[in-house]
Design a protein around this motif. Structure first.
Motif, PDB file in Angstrom:
ATOM      1  N   PRO A 188      -5.777  -1.276   5.823  1.00 53.97           N
ATOM      2  CA  PRO A 188      -5.759  -1.546   4.378  1.00 53.97           C
ATOM      3  C   PRO A 188      -5.266  -0.377   3.539  1.00 53.97           C
ATOM      4  CG  PRO A 188      -7.757  -2.432   5.363  1.00 53.97           C
ATOM      5  CD  PRO A 188      -7.057  -1.670   6.444  1.00 53.97           C
ATOM      6  N   ALA A 189      -5.547   0.854   3.948  1.00 57.68           N
ATOM      7  CA  ALA A 189      -5.118   2.002   3.148  1.00 57.68           C
ATOM      8  C   ALA A 189      -3.597   2.065   3.053  1.00 57.68           C
ATOM      9  CB  ALA A 189      -5.659   3.297   3.761  1.00 57.68           C
ATOM     10  N   LEU A 190      -2.925   1.767   4.146  1.00 58.07           N
ATOM     11  CA  LEU A 190      -1.469   1.802   4.143  1.00 58.07           C
ATOM     12  C   LEU A 190      -0.903   0.606   3.385  1.00 58.07           C
ATOM     13  CD1 LEU A 190       1.479   1.152   5.547  1.00 58.07           C
ATOM     14  CD2 LEU A 190       0.846   3.529   5.124  1.00 58.07           C
ATOM     15  N   ILE A 191      -1.464  -0.562   3.629  1.00 54.79           N
ATOM     16  CA  ILE A 191      -0.978  -1.758   2.938  1.00 54.79           C
ATOM     17  C   ILE A 191      -1.183  -1.640   1.431  1.00 54.79           C
ATOM     18  CG2 ILE A 191      -1.382  -4.236   2.634  1.00 54.79           C
ATOM     19  CD1 ILE A 191      -1.869  -4.425   5.632  1.00 54.79           C
ATOM     20  N   GLN A 192      -2.318  -1.109   1.016  1.00 52.63           N
ATOM     21  CA  GLN A 192      -2.574  -0.929  -0.416  1.00 52.63           C
ATOM     22  C   GLN A 192      -1.561   0.029  -1.040  1.00 52.63           C
ATOM     23  OE1 GLN A 192      -6.702   0.257  -0.497  1.00 52.63           O
ATOM     24  NE2 GLN A 192      -7.385  -1.747   0.278  1.00 52.63           N
ATOM     25  N   HIS A 193      -1.155   1.047  -0.294  1.00 49.88           N
ATOM     26  CA  HIS A 193      -0.142   1.966  -0.822  1.00 49.88           C
ATOM     27  C   HIS A 193       1.189   1.242  -1.015  1.00 49.88           C
ATOM     28  CE1 HIS A 193       2.004   5.718  -1.564  1.00 49.88           C
ATOM     29  NE2 HIS A 193       2.924   5.306  -0.701  1.00 49.88           N
TER      30      HIS A 193
ATOM     31  N   LYS B  14       5.055   7.191  13.086  1.00 51.64           N
ATOM     32  CA  LYS B  14       4.211   8.380  13.245  1.00 51.64           C
ATOM     33  C   LYS B  14       4.235   9.241  11.997  1.00 51.64           C
ATOM     34  CE  LYS B  14       3.106  12.058  16.536  1.00 51.64           C
ATOM     35  NZ  LYS B  14       3.481  12.709  17.827  1.00 51.64           N
ATOM     36  N   SER B  15       5.431   9.470  11.443  1.00 54.84           N
ATOM     37  CA  SER B  15       5.518  10.342  10.278  1.00 54.84           C
ATOM     38  C   SER B  15       4.753   9.781   9.095  1.00 54.84           C
ATOM     39  CB  SER B  15       6.981  10.577   9.898  1.00 54.84           C
ATOM     40  OG  SER B  15       7.603   9.373   9.520  1.00 54.84           O
ATOM     41  N   LEU B  16       4.707   8.459   8.969  1.00 55.12           N
ATOM     42  CA  LEU B  16       4.021   7.834   7.837  1.00 55.12           C
ATOM     43  C   LEU B  16       2.505   7.899   7.964  1.00 55.12           C
ATOM     44  CD1 LEU B  16       4.219   6.134   5.224  1.00 55.12           C
ATOM     45  CD2 LEU B  16       4.289   4.096   6.684  1.00 55.12           C
ATOM     46  N   THR B  17       1.975   7.803   9.171  1.00 56.18           N
ATOM     47  CA  THR B  17       0.530   7.581   9.327  1.00 56.18           C
ATOM     48  C   THR B  17      -0.231   8.724   9.980  1.00 56.18           C
ATOM     49  OG1 THR B  17       0.803   6.507  11.493  1.00 56.18           O
ATOM     50  CG2 THR B  17       0.988   5.112   9.541  1.00 56.18           C
ATOM     51  N   ARG B  18       0.475   9.680  10.577  1.00 54.96           N
ATOM     52  CA  ARG B  18      -0.202  10.704  11.388  1.00 54.96           C
ATOM     53  C   ARG B  18      -1.223  11.516  10.598  1.00 54.96           C
ATOM     54  NH1 ARG B  18      -2.810  13.493  13.776  1.00 54.96           N
ATOM     55  NH2 ARG B  18      -2.455  14.783  15.620  1.00 54.96           N
ATOM     56  N   LEU B  19      -0.957  11.810   9.337  1.00 54.51           N
ATOM     57  CA  LEU B  19      -1.836  12.685   8.552  1.00 54.51           C
ATOM     58  C   LEU B  19      -2.588  11.946   7.450  1.00 54.51           C
ATOM     59  CD1 LEU B  19       0.471  15.844   8.155  1.00 54.51           C
ATOM     60  CD2 LEU B  19      -1.284  15.398   9.882  1.00 54.51           C
ATOM     61  N   ASN B  20      -2.652  10.632   7.534  1.00 57.92           N
ATOM     62  CA  ASN B  20      -3.363   9.870   6.499  1.00 57.92           C
ATOM     63  C   ASN B  20      -4.851   9.815   6.843  1.00 57.92           C
ATOM     64  OD1 ASN B  20      -4.481   7.753   4.860  1.00 57.92           O
ATOM     65  ND2 ASN B  20      -2.393   7.007   4.506  1.00 57.92           N
ATOM     66  N   ARG B  21      -5.660  10.525   6.088  1.00 54.77           N
ATOM     67  CA  ARG B  21      -7.096  10.656   6.383  1.00 54.77           C
ATOM     68  C   ARG B  21      -7.861   9.348   6.197  1.00 54.77           C
ATOM     69  NH1 ARG B  21      -9.618  13.013   2.940  1.00 54.77           N
ATOM     70  NH2 ARG B  21      -8.058  13.419   1.323  1.00 54.77           N
ATOM     71  N   HIS B  22      -7.262   8.398   5.496  1.00 52.76           N
ATOM     72  CA  HIS B  22      -7.951   7.138   5.244  1.00 52.76           C
ATOM     73  C   HIS B  22      -7.806   6.149   6.403  1.00 52.76           C
ATOM     74  CE1 HIS B  22      -8.767   8.412   1.166  1.00 52.76           C
ATOM     75  NE2 HIS B  22      -7.489   8.709   1.011  1.00 52.76           N
TER      76      HIS B  22
ATOM     77  N   PRO C  43      -8.281   5.433  10.457  1.00 52.27           N
ATOM     78  CA  PRO C  43      -9.066   5.966  11.583  1.00 52.27           C
ATOM     79  C   PRO C  43      -8.202   6.819  12.503  1.00 52.27           C
ATOM     80  CG  PRO C  43      -9.595   3.661  11.225  1.00 52.27           C
ATOM     81  CD  PRO C  43      -8.441   3.971  10.318  1.00 52.27           C
ATOM     82  N   GLU C  44      -8.769   7.932  12.933  1.00 49.12           N
ATOM     83  CA  GLU C  44      -7.994   8.912  13.686  1.00 49.12           C
ATOM     84  C   GLU C  44      -7.404   8.338  14.966  1.00 49.12           C
ATOM     85  OE1 GLU C  44      -8.423  13.540  15.254  1.00 49.12           O
ATOM     86  OE2 GLU C  44     -10.123  12.507  14.331  1.00 49.12           O
ATOM     87  N   HIS C  45      -8.119   7.422  15.617  1.00 47.95           N
ATOM     88  CA  HIS C  45      -7.657   6.954  16.919  1.00 47.95           C
ATOM     89  C   HIS C  45      -6.410   6.066  16.834  1.00 47.95           C
ATOM     90  CE1 HIS C  45     -10.038   3.446  15.660  1.00 47.95           C
ATOM     91  NE2 HIS C  45      -9.367   2.747  16.550  1.00 47.95           N
ATOM     92  N   ILE C  46      -6.067   5.578  15.631  1.00 46.79           N
ATOM     93  CA  ILE C  46      -4.846   4.781  15.520  1.00 46.79           C
ATOM     94  C   ILE C  46      -3.772   5.465  14.672  1.00 46.79           C
ATOM     95  CG2 ILE C  46      -6.015   2.584  15.886  1.00 46.79           C
ATOM     96  CD1 ILE C  46      -5.746   2.078  12.850  1.00 46.79           C
ATOM     97  N   ARG C  47      -4.066   6.628  14.110  1.00 47.29           N
ATOM     98  CA  ARG C  47      -3.034   7.339  13.345  1.00 47.29           C
ATOM     99  C   ARG C  47      -1.830   7.619  14.236  1.00 47.29           C
ATOM    100  NH1 ARG C  47      -6.651  12.145  10.692  1.00 47.29           N
ATOM    101  NH2 ARG C  47      -8.293  10.806   9.817  1.00 47.29           N
ATOM    102  N   GLY C  48      -0.641   7.447  13.677  1.00 44.76           N
ATOM    103  CA  GLY C  48       0.568   7.702  14.439  1.00 44.76           C
ATOM    104  C   GLY C  48       1.027   6.543  15.284  1.00 44.76           C
ATOM    105  N   THR C  49       0.327   5.413  15.219  1.00 40.23           N
ATOM    106  CA  THR C  49       0.714   4.242  16.004  1.00 40.23           C
ATOM    107  C   THR C  49       1.038   3.071  15.084  1.00 40.23           C
ATOM    108  OG1 THR C  49      -1.490   3.243  16.231  1.00 40.23           O
ATOM    109  CG2 THR C  49      -0.906   4.997  17.794  1.00 40.23           C
TER     110      THR C  49
END
Length: 658
Positions: free
Chosen positions: A171-176, A148-156, A158-164
């Motif tokens: 791809p945005a997280l994997i690219q990081h 949750k802490s990693l993904t909750r506020l990542n605007r890239h 989709p909102e419906h899966i942030r925090g899960t």
């Protein structure tokens, strides 16, 4: 009934579902079935069979069936027995639950029916095909993160899966992760947990997940798609070459002490699953500081732990595990045992033997600090290296030798017996404690929001604030902190052994001085991606690329005299007097290594200046190709002017003759 499956859990068969649960002291067991709306549809007595197993085959049952258990026996807490048939109990082997655990005082009230308060276990069938696998390379780079802490506020994302968990496969997280060069992501607990009971009164919730009730079922808040969601994300990360490590808690459960609720283990057989005092079975041994301690040396608990690990490997393709308060896994009545049966069972299991195993090598029980004492190939979190790296850069006296030892893989800790390789996981910050930014910005902890009057959390953080306590807009102070963070990162990436970076540290994220943010499920722990320092992220990627470029960092054998030279800034070899000088601020390290891509033998120099002024370093000259800078913290090629509070890397290709 066949003896082929003499173990607890559920089996999905062609004709129905076979349910099995273990209890040594229950006099009876009842299986309760529920519909999707939580209404009880049946309560069925189970047969008591050999091996202390209660079993029942339910014809026509199928995956998706909700269920729970009620155990019958003595209500005698003074003698360690907490049987109360009014309590609906979650199956320890549940692979899915239909709702999160939630604390309610009535969970601890004898005779109160808890069917409406307790999640229902859900029957889940095995996945047929074998998942993929990615090895953590020796000396690999591990990225520790809470979902949750990693993904909750990542605007890239989709909102419906942030925090899960699903967000981790975006791809945005994997690219990081690829940008910073992570070899593995280590996920803080994704298995279902319950909030500590005092948090409800404070209006707080658990943000870390280190308070499980059962050990397999993913938490519905983090992983609403269950094990299938985790498997899909693991496959996406594997496709990117990134291994997945799960942080698991087998040392205690959220049922806590004698004032906690009966949710699973306590109601099924308290005296079997938990360690109780020898002279008073009403007292829970508390080697964990969390109210109870799981009896990991009990044969059935040992099997349960191994089965849990096998579940995540075979059903989700997980590549490794980090064990919270791992000495509990090796505890017997006599204390910690390096050769304990449970540790042996984990390392020798045919499904688990090729997976990465990482120990947090301490608990709070007698003899609880066991750094360096876990059996190989366990890797171990190295808090001594963490503290020594911090203390060197803080400016503490007599730290140069300790710095060198940490950079060398802490041979004095890990060269036990005939072992010739380091098993150290080096880190400067983790979820527990200050993040990297706060190490340079806070002298004192600021844990007031946790509701314990700042009494919780470590008192000594080996931190400094560069002249101002906490957040500031003073540009001079901010630049000093940024330089210190870069130096700390460079030192970590220059160390021998595996390394670990806390999520957000690559971007300089703060927790506002909170060094025990387990109950801050809010912006304190959620990574603000818009506030991440992009230049610092890029620098982390550069350091990671350097680490991959030269073999010296991935090799885990201990150094010999031919591998490394420790030099003063003037290029002469460090003497005993130099090592013992209290205020030695500068160190030059020259490694003999190989450039991976070309295979060329190379000398690699790492220059460190923790002082407050520029220092000139002289590198040893040879009739080869000359030194060239790999980073931009210095000027020159042989005589090098190194900026204060910085680390610089130089390389020299060597002639191969012919």
């Amino acid at each position: 009934m066949s003896d082929a499956i003499a173990k607890p859990g559920v089996r999905v068969l062609d004709r129905g579902v076979e349910f099995s649960v273990y209890s040594e002291n229950a006099t009876g067991m009842e299986l309760c079935l529920f519909d999707v709306d939580g209404r009880e549809t049946a309560h069925l007595p189970m047969s008591h069979e050999r091996g202390n197993l209660f079993r029942l085959l339910v014809d026509a049952a199928k995956p998706g069936q909700r269920y729970g258990y009620r155990a019958f026996g003595r209500w005698d807490p003074m003698n360690g027995h907490w049987f109360d048939s009014a309590k609906l109990l979650v199956d320890p082997y549940a692979r899915q639950i239909d709702s999160p655990y939630s604390f309610d005082p009535q969970l601890a009230e004898y005779g109160f029916d808890t069917a409406a308060l307790v999640p229902k276990s859900v029957v889940v069938a095995d996945v047929g095909d074998e998942p993929s696998h990615v090895d953590l390379p020796a000396g690999g780079f591990i990225y520790e993160a809470g979902v949750k802490s990693l993904t909750r506020l990542n605007r890239h994302i989709p909102e419906h899966i942030r925090g899960t968990v699903a967000a981790l496969g975006h791809p945005a997280l994997i690219q990081h992760l690829q940008k910073i060069g992570a070899d593995a992501i280590e996920l803080m607990p994704v298995t279902a947990w319950i909030d500590e009971r005092h948090l409800h009164q404070l209006g707080l919730t658990n943000a870390w997940g280190y308070n499980p009730v059962t050990f397999m079922a993913p938490d519905p808040r983090l992983c609403p798609g269950g094990i299938g969601e985790l498997r899909s994300v693991v496959e996406a990360l594997h496709d990117a070459g990134i291994a997945v490590i799960l942080d698991l808690v087998f040392n205690h459960t959220g049922e806590s002490d004698q004032f906690g609720g009966s949710l699973s283990f306590r109601g099924l057989d308290n005296s079997t699953y938990y360690r109780l005092a020898n002279d008073d079975a009403s007292v829970f041994i508390n080697d964990t500081g969390c109210g109870n301690t799981v009896a990991c040396d009990h044969p059935m608990v040992r099997q349960y732990i191994v089965d849990s690990l096998r579940f995540f490997v075979t059903q989700a393709g997980v590549d490794g595990f980090r064990f919270d308060l791992a000495p509990i896994l090796g505890r017997t009545r006599a204390g910690f045992d390096t050769h304990a049966e449970t540790l042996k069972a984990i390392l020798t299991d045919p499904v688990l033997k090729d997976r990465t195993m990482i120990a947090e090598p301490w608990d709070i029980g007698p003899g609880g600090y066991q750094l360096g004492q876990f059996p190989p190939p366990f890797l171990e979190w190295n808090d001594r290296a963490r503290d020594d790296l911090r203390r060197f850069w803080r400016g503490d006296d007599y730290m140069t030798g300790r710095l060198a030892d940490a950079l060398s893989g802490s041979s004095h800790i890990f060269s036990v017996g005939e072992q010739h390789v380091t098993r150290s996981v080096n880190f400067i910050a983790a979820h527990d404690g200050f993040p990297l930014h706060d190490v340079t910005a806070y002298v004192h902890k600021h844990n007031g929001p946790n509701g314990e009057n700042n009494r919780d959390g470590h008192e000594e953080n080996y931190s400094w604030n560069n002249g101002v306590e906490g957040e500031t807009d003073n540009r001079v102070v901010l630049e000093r902190r940024r330089q210190d963070i870069r130096a700390l990162l460079a030192t970590l990436f220059a160390s021998r052994g595996a390394i670990m970076l806390k999520a957000g540290d690559e971007g300089g994220i703060t927790q506002y001085g909170n060094n025990n943010a387990y109950c801050q499920d809010n912006e304190t722990t959620w990574i603000d991606w818009d506030a991440m320092d992009e230049a610092l992220i890029a620098y982390t990627g550069e350091l990671s690329a350097l680490r991959r470029q030269f073999s010296v960092f991935s090799e885990t054998t201990f150094f010999t005299e031919d591998d490394v030279s420790w030099l003063r800034p003037d290029g002469s070899v460090m003497t005993v007097e130099d090592w013992e000088a209290p205020g030695c601020d500068c160190l030059s390290i020259v490694f003999s290594t190989v450039e991976r891509e070309s295979g060329d033998p190379t000398r690699l120099a790492v220059l460190m200046n923790r002082g407050q002024s520029e220092t000139v370093f002289r590198l040893p000259e040879r009739d080869d190709h000359g030194w060239h800078s790999l980073t931009g913290e210095s000027r020159g090629t042989v005589e090098i002017a190194l900026a204060p509070r910085s680390v610089s890397f130089y390389a020299e290709k060597l002639s191969t003759g012919g």
